[in-house]
Design an enzyme around this catalytic site. Structure first.
Site, PDB file in Angstrom:
ATOM      1  N   HIS A  52      44.512  44.076  46.921  1.00  0.00           N
ATOM      2  CA  HIS A  52      43.195  43.580  46.549  1.00  0.00           C
ATOM      3  C   HIS A  52      43.073  43.325  45.048  1.00  0.00           C
ATOM      4  O   HIS A  52      42.065  42.790  44.601  1.00  0.00           O
ATOM      5  CB  HIS A  52      42.114  44.571  46.986  1.00  0.00           C
ATOM      6  CG  HIS A  52      40.721  44.067  46.785  1.00  0.00           C
ATOM      7  ND1 HIS A  52      40.220  42.977  47.477  1.00  0.00           N
ATOM      8  CD2 HIS A  52      39.729  44.464  45.948  1.00  0.00           C
ATOM      9  CE1 HIS A  52      38.977  42.740  47.094  1.00  0.00           C
ATOM     10  NE2 HIS A  52      38.656  43.627  46.169  1.00  0.00           N
ATOM     11  N   CYS A  53      44.083  43.702  44.261  1.00  0.00           N
ATOM     12  CA  CYS A  53      43.926  43.614  42.801  1.00  0.00           C
ATOM     13  C   CYS A  53      44.690  42.451  42.179  1.00  0.00           C
ATOM     14  O   CYS A  53      44.091  41.513  41.676  1.00  0.00           O
ATOM     15  CB  CYS A  53      44.361  44.935  42.159  1.00  0.00           C
ATOM     16  SG  CYS A  53      43.238  46.311  42.485  1.00  0.00           S
ATOM     17  N   ILE A  54      46.005  42.517  42.207  1.00  0.00           N
ATOM     18  CA  ILE A  54      46.795  41.574  41.420  1.00  0.00           C
ATOM     19  C   ILE A  54      46.590  40.116  41.839  1.00  0.00           C
ATOM     20  O   ILE A  54      46.485  39.237  40.984  1.00  0.00           O
ATOM     21  CB  ILE A  54      48.288  41.962  41.444  1.00  0.00           C
ATOM     22  CG1 ILE A  54      48.458  43.373  40.873  1.00  0.00           C
ATOM     23  CG2 ILE A  54      49.114  40.986  40.634  1.00  0.00           C
ATOM     24  CD1 ILE A  54      49.879  43.886  40.931  1.00  0.00           C
ATOM     25  N   LEU A  89      43.929  38.799  42.987  1.00  0.00           N
ATOM     26  CA  LEU A  89      42.530  38.393  42.866  1.00  0.00           C
ATOM     27  C   LEU A  89      41.944  38.581  41.468  1.00  0.00           C
ATOM     28  O   LEU A  89      41.239  37.704  40.961  1.00  0.00           O
ATOM     29  CB  LEU A  89      41.671  39.187  43.865  1.00  0.00           C
ATOM     30  CG  LEU A  89      42.100  39.140  45.337  1.00  0.00           C
ATOM     31  CD1 LEU A  89      41.106  39.927  46.182  1.00  0.00           C
ATOM     32  CD2 LEU A  89      42.202  37.715  45.839  1.00  0.00           C
ATOM     33  N   ASP A  90      42.223  39.724  40.858  1.00  0.00           N
ATOM     34  CA  ASP A  90      41.523  40.089  39.622  1.00  0.00           C
ATOM     35  C   ASP A  90      41.623  39.052  38.507  1.00  0.00           C
ATOM     36  O   ASP A  90      40.627  38.781  37.821  1.00  0.00           O
ATOM     37  CB  ASP A  90      42.023  41.444  39.105  1.00  0.00           C
ATOM     38  CG  ASP A  90      41.678  42.584  40.046  1.00  0.00           C
ATOM     39  OD1 ASP A  90      41.023  42.318  41.081  1.00  0.00           O
ATOM     40  OD2 ASP A  90      42.056  43.729  39.761  1.00  0.00           O
TER      41      ASP A  90
END
Length: 458
Positions: A275-277, A279-280
């Site tokens: 969910h992080c790399i 999207l962020d």
């Protein structure tokens, strides 16, 4: 003279009578709830899913990083209580928002969960409360979005209530760095907000990293994952360059990693997940576009990483073609569908895109993943034939596959057996380096003949 709202809050933190609310009891919220309870506070967890709430109250965890035996004592004693009733937030002295922040189809931020949870908090806001946003977002969200919503109540942020941003740094499956011992970044909208946030969080986490304000804390989160995304993209581009040069990317990276200064090892793979790399960085990119600035490195790196599933499927097609088999009608077994090793998280996994592309090219696709027994139809997955079920990794399953594709390198897989029984293997993770066997191995670059004589300092 009566205490100010800030003094009242600080007093309740000091004597551990503060009640902490956590909105969203998922990968971020439930581990946080356990650490808050461990610090001596009572926790009220709010989740929209009644099954999740009921399971938590029964001491049953749905999150891999929180064993049920860890959760159960807190649930049994009532120190952690889950609910679907938003009115319970009025009982809380602090509320941490741990809700999803996805991107929409054109990769713009989707703050619908943040907006909904903030409005819920605002409906039950009272003087002396602290609100902390933990969800990843673009710089300015806490000031420009949350603050106005909270102040619609008539309470003033920084005087009556307090507002901070403290980004989650959860790394699922990491046994070394977990919620408590990972340094916790925090920034307040005002100095009083920062004082309240630091006072609470320094009793929960091993180390705090205060920033000058909430905007800086928001930027910290997107920057640290942008750093990783760009460097992974560089490794992925190196893999594609090595493939065209006839070189083995793993040998190149391992040799480079022997340099004791000025180099940090990143490795290629089949694409980005979690969910992080993936999207962020787009939160920062979107924000900067609104300021008439183009984040060129983010855009190029995102493009490179997004191409990797297609690159892998082309490798599979070429490998099958070399043995006179078309990809259409071939039996392809994918090993690992979670987005990283030894976890059960499918969010944004590149394996899902690889499976989709294989199906689109006519392959007869199956998968094995001990952590993800089912790929269900969640309304977002575009695979056909859902639900798909993990198959047992037997000698027959390996030997009958026209190609085996290693996508996620779970440590529980017997790679020696894979090497021994599979006739053709596309190894996107380099796990078969040094493993002997009769079948042919195609690496993510080069001819799949791995050298393992280069020492690594990484």
């Amino acid at each position: 003279m009566s205490e100010s709202p800030l003094q009242q809050f600080l007093s309740r933190v000091e004597d551990r009578t503060a009640v902490v609310g956590i909105v969203g009891l998922g990968y971020v919220g439930l581990p946080l709830a356990v650490e808050v309870a461990r610090a001596g506070y009572r926790v009220v967890g709010l989740d929209v899913d009644p099954e999740v709430a009921a399971a938590i109250n029964a001491g049953e965890s749905h999150i891999q990083d929180v064993p049920s035996e860890t959760l159960a004592p807190y649930a049994e004693s009532g120190q952690i209580e889950a609910t679907t009733d938003p009115a319970r937030l009025a009982d809380c002295d602090a509320v941490s928002l741990c809700v999803p922040t996805p991107l929409n189809k054109i990769k713009d931020p989707d703050l619908s969960y943040v907006l909904a949870s903030t409005r819920t908090v605002a409906d039950h806001l009272r003087a002396g409360q602290l609100v902390v946003l933990e969800s990843t977002t673009y710089p300015g969200t806490t000031d420009e979005v949350l603050r106005p919503l909270l102040e619609e109540s008539g309470l003033v942020v920084g005087r009556d209530v307090f507002l901070c941003y403290s980004p989650e740094r959860v790394d699922p499956g990491n046994e070394t760095w977990q919620t408590k011992n990972t340094p916790k970044v925090i920034g307040g909208v005002t100095d009083a907000c920062a004082e309240a946030g630091v006072a609470l969080y320094e009793t929960i986490f091993d180390a705090l990293v205060p920033t000058e304000n909430a905007r800086a804390a928001e930027l910290v989160k997107v920057y640290e994952n942008t750093f990783r995304m760009i460097n992974i993209a560089l490794a992925n581009e190196l893999a594609q360059a090595c493939d065209r040069l006839g070189l083995n990317v793993w040998d190149v990276i391992e040799a480079a990693a022997t340099k004791p200064f000025g180099f940090m090892k990143f490795t290629p793979g089949p694409g980005l997940g979690g969910h992080c790399i993936p999207l962020d960085p787009h939160y920062l990119s979107w924000k900067m576009r609104s300021l008439a600035y183009k984040t060129r490195m983010i855009d190029v790196a995102s493009e490179i990483n997004a191409e990797m599933p297609s690159f892998v499927v082309r490798k599979v097609a070429d490998a099958l073609n070399d043995v006179a088999k078309p990809i259409r009608g071939s039996r392809v077994l994918v090993l690992g569908v979670a987005y990283k090793r030894d976890i059960d998280d499918l969010r944004e996994s590149p394996a899902l895109e690889i499976l989709r592309l294989l199906q689109e090219n006519g392959a007869n696709v199956g998968y094995h993943d001990p952590f993800c027994p089912v790929i269900a139809d969640d309304g977002h997955t575009t695979l056909t034939g859902l639900p798909l079920h993990s198959v047992d990794l037997t000698e027959e399953a390996l030997s009958s596959a026209d190609a085996v594709v290693i996508v996620t390198d779970h440590t529980t897989v017997d790679y020696a057996a894979v090497r021994r029984h599979a006739p053709l293997i596309v190894d996107t993770r380099g796990v078969l380096r040094g493993v002997e066997g009769p079948g042919r191995v195609i690496g993510i670059s080069g001819d799949g003949v791995f050298a393992d004589s280069v020492p690594s300092l990484a």
